[in-house]
Design an enzyme around this catalytic site. Sequence first.
Site, mmCIF file in Angstrom:
data_model
loop_
_atom_site.group_PDB
_atom_site.id
_atom_site.type_symbol
_atom_site.label_atom_id
_atom_site.label_comp_id
_atom_site.label_asym_id
_atom_site.label_seq_id
_atom_site.Cartn_x
_atom_site.Cartn_y
_atom_site.Cartn_z
ATOM 1 N N GLN A 100 29.256 37.911 33.993
ATOM 2 C CA GLN A 100 29.436 36.817 34.954
ATOM 3 C C GLN A 100 28.405 36.951 36.075
ATOM 4 O OE1 GLN A 100 32.761 36.378 37.813
ATOM 5 N NE2 GLN A 100 33.147 34.374 36.892
ATOM 6 N N TYR A 169 32.844 30.542 46.002
ATOM 7 C CA TYR A 169 31.597 31.293 46.115
ATOM 8 C C TYR A 169 30.424 30.311 46.108
ATOM 9 C CZ TYR A 169 34.076 35.717 45.787
ATOM 10 O OH TYR A 169 34.890 36.796 46.049
HETATM 11 C C1 FMN Z 1 41.440 42.130 41.050
HETATM 12 C C2 FMN Z 1 40.881 40.782 40.681
HETATM 13 C C3 FMN Z 1 39.520 40.591 40.646
HETATM 14 C C4 FMN Z 1 38.983 39.341 40.277
HETATM 15 N N1 FMN Z 1 37.630 39.200 40.171
HETATM 16 C C5 FMN Z 1 37.113 38.040 39.722
HETATM 17 C C6 FMN Z 1 35.713 37.912 39.462
HETATM 18 O O1 FMN Z 1 34.959 38.865 39.563
HETATM 19 N N2 FMN Z 1 35.257 36.706 39.064
HETATM 20 C C7 FMN Z 1 36.082 35.637 38.863
HETATM 21 O O2 FMN Z 1 35.617 34.564 38.484
HETATM 22 N N3 FMN Z 1 37.401 35.739 39.074
HETATM 23 C C8 FMN Z 1 37.943 36.907 39.475
HETATM 24 N N4 FMN Z 1 39.287 37.033 39.622
HETATM 25 C C9 FMN Z 1 40.157 35.886 39.298
HETATM 26 C C10 FMN Z 1 40.626 35.935 37.852
HETATM 27 O O3 FMN Z 1 39.559 35.862 36.933
HETATM 28 C C11 FMN Z 1 41.584 34.764 37.541
HETATM 29 O O4 FMN Z 1 40.880 33.554 37.738
HETATM 30 C C12 FMN Z 1 42.832 34.803 38.409
HETATM 31 O O5 FMN Z 1 43.303 36.131 38.566
HETATM 32 C C13 FMN Z 1 43.973 33.967 37.814
HETATM 33 O O6 FMN Z 1 44.297 34.407 36.516
HETATM 34 P P1 FMN Z 1 45.586 35.334 36.193
HETATM 35 O O7 FMN Z 1 46.786 34.591 36.688
HETATM 36 O O8 FMN Z 1 45.541 35.508 34.706
HETATM 37 O O9 FMN Z 1 45.404 36.607 36.928
HETATM 38 C C14 FMN Z 1 39.845 38.266 39.970
HETATM 39 C C15 FMN Z 1 41.226 38.478 40.003
HETATM 40 C C16 FMN Z 1 41.752 39.716 40.333
HETATM 41 C C17 FMN Z 1 43.243 39.913 40.319
#
Ligand code: FMN
Length: 375
Positions: A100, A169
């Site tokens: 990414q 971002y």
């Molecule tokens: C610890 C953490 C780090 C994350 N880092 C990124 C990232 O680097 N890039 C990104 O697009 N989203 C990032 N996210 C967001 C996740 O990709 C995702 O969009 C979000 O957690 C919702 O999905 P979920 O309900 O399955 O967790 C991060 C989420 C968490 C919890």
Amino acid sequence: MSNLFDAMRISSLSLKNRFVRSATWEGMAAEDGSCTQKLTDYMVQLVEGGVGLIISGHAYVSREGQAGPGQLGIYDDALIPALASMTAAVHHAGGKIALQLAHAGCNAAEALTGLPPLGPSVWEGEKGSRGREATLEDISRLVHAFRQAAERAKRAGFDAVQIHSAHGYCLSQFLSPFYNKRQDAYGGSIENRARIVLEVYDSIRKAVGPDFPVLIKMNAQDFVEGGLSAEEMVRVASLLEQAGMDAVELSGGTAHSGAKLSPVRVGKLESPDKEVYYRQEARLFKEKIRIPLMVVGGIRSYEVAAKLVEEGLTDFVSLSRPLIREPHLVNRWKSGDTRKSTCLSDNQCFKPAMTGKGLYCVVEAKEKARAKESQ
Ligand SMILES: Cc1cc2nc3c(=O)[nH]c(=O)nc-3n(C[C@H](O)[C@H](O)[C@H](O)COP(=O)(O)O)c2cc1C
């Protein structure tokens, strides 16, 4: 077995199932952004857990775009060898991995970078103004930085790249009238706000060639007053489709959307109807757009994931926090144990990543410690 385990393709990339590990910053990179053995081991664990495609944590394409500690970098050729070791380990374990590509825009961590954050416009936040407005020259440099980063990713052996244009971002800020107050060719109409995203895509495509998969993560909506709307998201997706984008991942929210509507919403998802944050927007997308769709956010149950695919609302199911709690969730489901993910969506996992320990599920670690004590 449901079609969640169908073999899939995105352009030239073949995948063993429809499960994607959504980009997740692990806080495991070295201070200069280089990949570590710890991060490599973490990725291999995810492959062994059965996920079809891993998307790395966001990797900053230029120094002023770093968002946080322990974040991967892709801003210099010197970072390629360690990343190549990681992709080799993932491939050896039978996995696929995309990098990414990211720039944090006015949400960059000035304390870490020592550089003023750079965004579409100066952002007048509660704590004062953040950063400076990108000049046209800055915009060309940004586009070039994404291009070079994609070239490096290809050289390092990644199977694809994903452009990070979500979560408030840099590129998401350009798309969003909440952040983007420009009056030039990069502000105003949605076509103007999307201009930099299309330039980044075109530039990357020229660098990596027609067959290398290029993906994008974008907001379904910003969930801030005056932010990107779902209708505008569909318009951007249509422009990207015409340009040749290989797949879109829909997420949503920004750092200014509040805990309930942020990209990482807090709150246990008690029942199936509370899962899937962007169901309506996925429907809108699927009505108009033909390129493969990944949906992330709040998916916790096997049945919910299977139904999303069956109903044609998504092609891929993306998971972040459930795989922090259970890296082997996909294989657990595949084995027939289709109980819901045990993730509580309480976001405690951010803390160890922030404090240099690297990402892990704090709840699970506490449970394990308690079980050990009581033995
Ligand atoms: C610890 C953490 C780090 C994350 N880092 C990124 C990232 O680097 N890039 C990104 O697009 N989203 C990032 N996210 C967001 C996740 O990709 C995702 O969009 C979000 O957690 C919702 O999905 P979920 O309900 O399955 O967790 C991060 C989420 C968490 C919890």
